[in-house]
Write an enzyme that holds these catalytic residues in place. Structure first.
Site, mmCIF file in Angstrom:
data_model
loop_
_atom_site.group_PDB
_atom_site.id
_atom_site.type_symbol
_atom_site.label_atom_id
_atom_site.label_comp_id
_atom_site.label_asym_id
_atom_site.label_seq_id
_atom_site.Cartn_x
_atom_site.Cartn_y
_atom_site.Cartn_z
ATOM 1 N N SER A 52 3.434 -5.325 -6.180
ATOM 2 C CA SER A 52 4.427 -4.626 -6.981
ATOM 3 C C SER A 52 5.791 -4.978 -7.044
ATOM 4 C CB SER A 52 4.217 -3.107 -6.320
ATOM 5 O OG SER A 52 3.282 -2.229 -6.554
ATOM 6 N N LYS A 55 6.412 -5.561 -10.614
ATOM 7 C CA LYS A 55 6.992 -4.585 -11.731
ATOM 8 C C LYS A 55 8.405 -4.867 -12.188
ATOM 9 C CE LYS A 55 4.122 -0.623 -9.928
ATOM 10 N NZ LYS A 55 3.188 -1.242 -9.046
ATOM 11 N N SER A 112 6.926 3.540 -7.610
ATOM 12 C CA SER A 112 6.119 2.254 -7.814
ATOM 13 C C SER A 112 4.679 2.759 -8.445
ATOM 14 C CB SER A 112 5.494 1.630 -6.401
ATOM 15 O OG SER A 112 5.350 0.434 -6.545
ATOM 16 N N LYS A 220 12.883 -3.648 -4.859
ATOM 17 C CA LYS A 220 11.566 -3.226 -5.193
ATOM 18 C C LYS A 220 10.688 -3.844 -3.950
ATOM 19 C CE LYS A 220 8.183 -1.231 -7.257
ATOM 20 N NZ LYS A 220 7.614 -0.960 -5.891
#
Length: 387
Positions: A52, A55, A112, A220
C-alpha cells in the site's frame, strides 16, 4: 595551475565514529530533506513489492490533477462494482455512493482504501489498467527508475514494484510540491458514512507518538505477505529540520513501529546542523596575477551550514580549491574558488567562495616587476638540492 590546500576548522572536536545505523529492514532509505543529504541507503535501488505504500503514486496523480485545476476537491466520482468488491483495506464505498475527491483522499491516506484507489483510477483514466500505465509513465518522467505499476492500490502483482529510493523521492515530491494537501497525511481517523471498523484509524504508528524533540506527520504504511511490513515516513523538529525515510520488509507490525521510531530518533539525534563558516569571514587567500595586490581574501557569500554526524566531528576536513593564480582584475563578490568539505559517510560538499575585495589590474610598474620575475625564474631556476 590548480591550487588546493587543507584548511583547519578549529571547532571540530569529538570522539570515535559511531554514526552507522543497523536496521533489520530488508530495504531502507533515510533522507534529510532540509540539507538534501542521504543518511542511510540499504538496498534502496532494489525493486520490491511496495504494497500500500504505492498508494502514494495514486495520490500524486490525483494531487497533480488538483494542482492543475482539472479537478476540485468537491468533485465526485462514481463507484463501480469492481471498486465496491475490492478486498483488503477499504473505506467501504458502495455503488450508489458518489464520494467527493476530498473524501477519497481521506479514504486512501487514513483507511488505506483499495476501493477508494480504484474509484480514483477509473474516474481519472476510465480503467484501473490505463491508470496504472499512466502511473508507470509518470514515474519514469519523475526519475523513479525502479517503479512499475499494475494497479492503483498496491494489490499483490508480480509487475507491481517500487524501490525504497523511488518511494522516498515520491514522498519528498508530495511534501514539497503539494504542501496544500500534505496535512491530510497527519490525520489519524476517518470513518466514511460511519462504515469503517475501529473508527477508521490511520495505521502509521509514528502519528501516535507524543512528546520528544520531533513530530511525525506522514505518510503511508504498507503490508502484504510478500512485501512484509513497510512505512514511508516523515518527521520534523521545531527548528524546521525534516527527514523522510522508507523502511520495508519488516516481519511484523510491532517491528515496523519500533524500527520507524528508532530511525527517526537516530536521524535527529546523531546528526546535527553546524555552521562551519560565516558569511564574509575570510577562510583563505588566493594568489593574484598582474594585480595591484599579491593576494585576495576568499570568503563564503552566505553562512555555510552542514549536517554532521555528532560522533564524527573530529574527522571532518575542508580544503579550498581554485585555479590560480587568479588573473586581475577581480571584482568583489566574484566566485573564484570553492570550499570542499569532506564529512565521513556523507557526500562531498562544495561551497562557492567569492573575492573579499576588488583587485584592479596592476600599473606599468607592476607589469615590469612581473615580467622580470618570469625571466628570472626561466633563466635562473633555483638550484636543485644536493643529493
Amino acid at each position: 595551475m590548480f591550487s588546493r590546500f587543507s584548511l583547519a576548522l578549529a571547532f571540530l572536536l569529538g570522539s570515535a565514529p559511531a554514526w552507522a545505523f543497523e536496521t533489520q529492514a530488508t530495504a531502507a532509505w533515510v533522507y534529510d530533506l532540509t540539507t538534501q543529504t542521504v543518511l542511510l541507503d540499504k538496498n534502496a535501488n532494489t525493486a520490491i513489492p511496495p504494497a500500500s505504500m504505492s498508494k502514494l503514486m495514486t495520490l500524486n496523480m490525483l494531487f497533480e490533477a488538483l494542482h492543475d485545476g482539472r479537478y476540485q476537491t468537491s468533485d465526485t466520482f462514481a463507484v463501480s462494482e469492481k471498486a465496491w468488491k475490492m478486498g483488503g483495506s477499504k473505506m467501504f464505498v458502495k455503488p450508489d455512493d458518489r464520494p467527493t475527491v476530498d473524501e477519497l483522499i481521506h479514504g486512501i491516506i487514513i483507511n488505506s482504501g483499495n476501493d477508494a484507489c480504484v474509484v480514483v483510477a477509473e474516474g481519472m483514466a476510465g480503467s484501473e489498467e490505463e491508470f496504472a500505465r499512466r502511473m508507470t509513465e509518470r514515474a519514469g518522467q519523475l526519475g523513479m527508475d525502479h517503479s512499475t505499476f499494475a494497479n492503483a492500490s498496491g494489490w499483490p502483482d508480480p509487475d507491481h514494484r517500487m524501490s525504497a529510493h523511488d518511494l522516498g523521492l515520491l514522498a519528498v515530491r508530495l511534501i514539497t510540491e503539494f504542501p496544500e494537501y500534505y496535512s491530510y497525511f497527519a490525520l489519524t481517523e476517518y470513518n466514511y458514512q460511519g462504515r469503517v471498523p475501529a473508527n477508521g484509524q490511520n495505521r502509521n504508528p509514528l502519528l501516535r507518538i507524543k512528546g520528544g524533540d520531533w513530530k511525525a506527520d506522514g505518510l503511508k504504511t504498507g503490508h502484504t505477505e510478500e512485501a512484509g511490513y513497510g512505512l514511508v515516513g516523515s518527521a520534523v523538529q521545531d527548528n524546521g529540520r525534516r527527514i523522510v525515510f522508507v523502511i520495508a520488509g519488516l516481519p511484523s507490525d510491532k517491528a515496523r513501529a519500533e524500527e520507524s521510531e528508532r530511525i527517526a530518533s537516530w536521524a535527529f539525534r546523531e546528526y546535527a546542523m553546524k555552521t562551519i563558516a560565516k558569511a564574509g569571514t575570510r577562510v583563505a587567500e588566493a594568489e593574484v596575477w598582474m594585480g595591484d595586490a599579491e593576494t585576495v581574501g576568499l570568503v563564503p557569500a552566505e553562512d555555510v551550514a552542514r549536517l554532521i554526524p555528532v560522533a564524527a566531528r573530529d574527522q571532518m576536513t575542508a580544503e579550498v580549491a581554485y585555479t590560480g593564480p587568479l588573473k586581475a582584475p577581480i571584482a568583489k563578490g566574484d566566485q573564484v574558488a570553492e570550499l570542499v568539505v569532506q564529512i565521513p559517510g556523507l557526500p562531498e560538499a562544495r561551497v562557492p567562495l567569492v573575492a573579499e575585495a576588488d583587485v584592479p589590474k596592476g600599473g606599468f610598474g607592476k607589469k615590469l616587476t612581473t615580467a622580470a620575475q618570469v625571466l628570472i625564474k626561466r633563466f635562473f631556476p633555483a638550484e636543485a638540492p644536493a643529493s
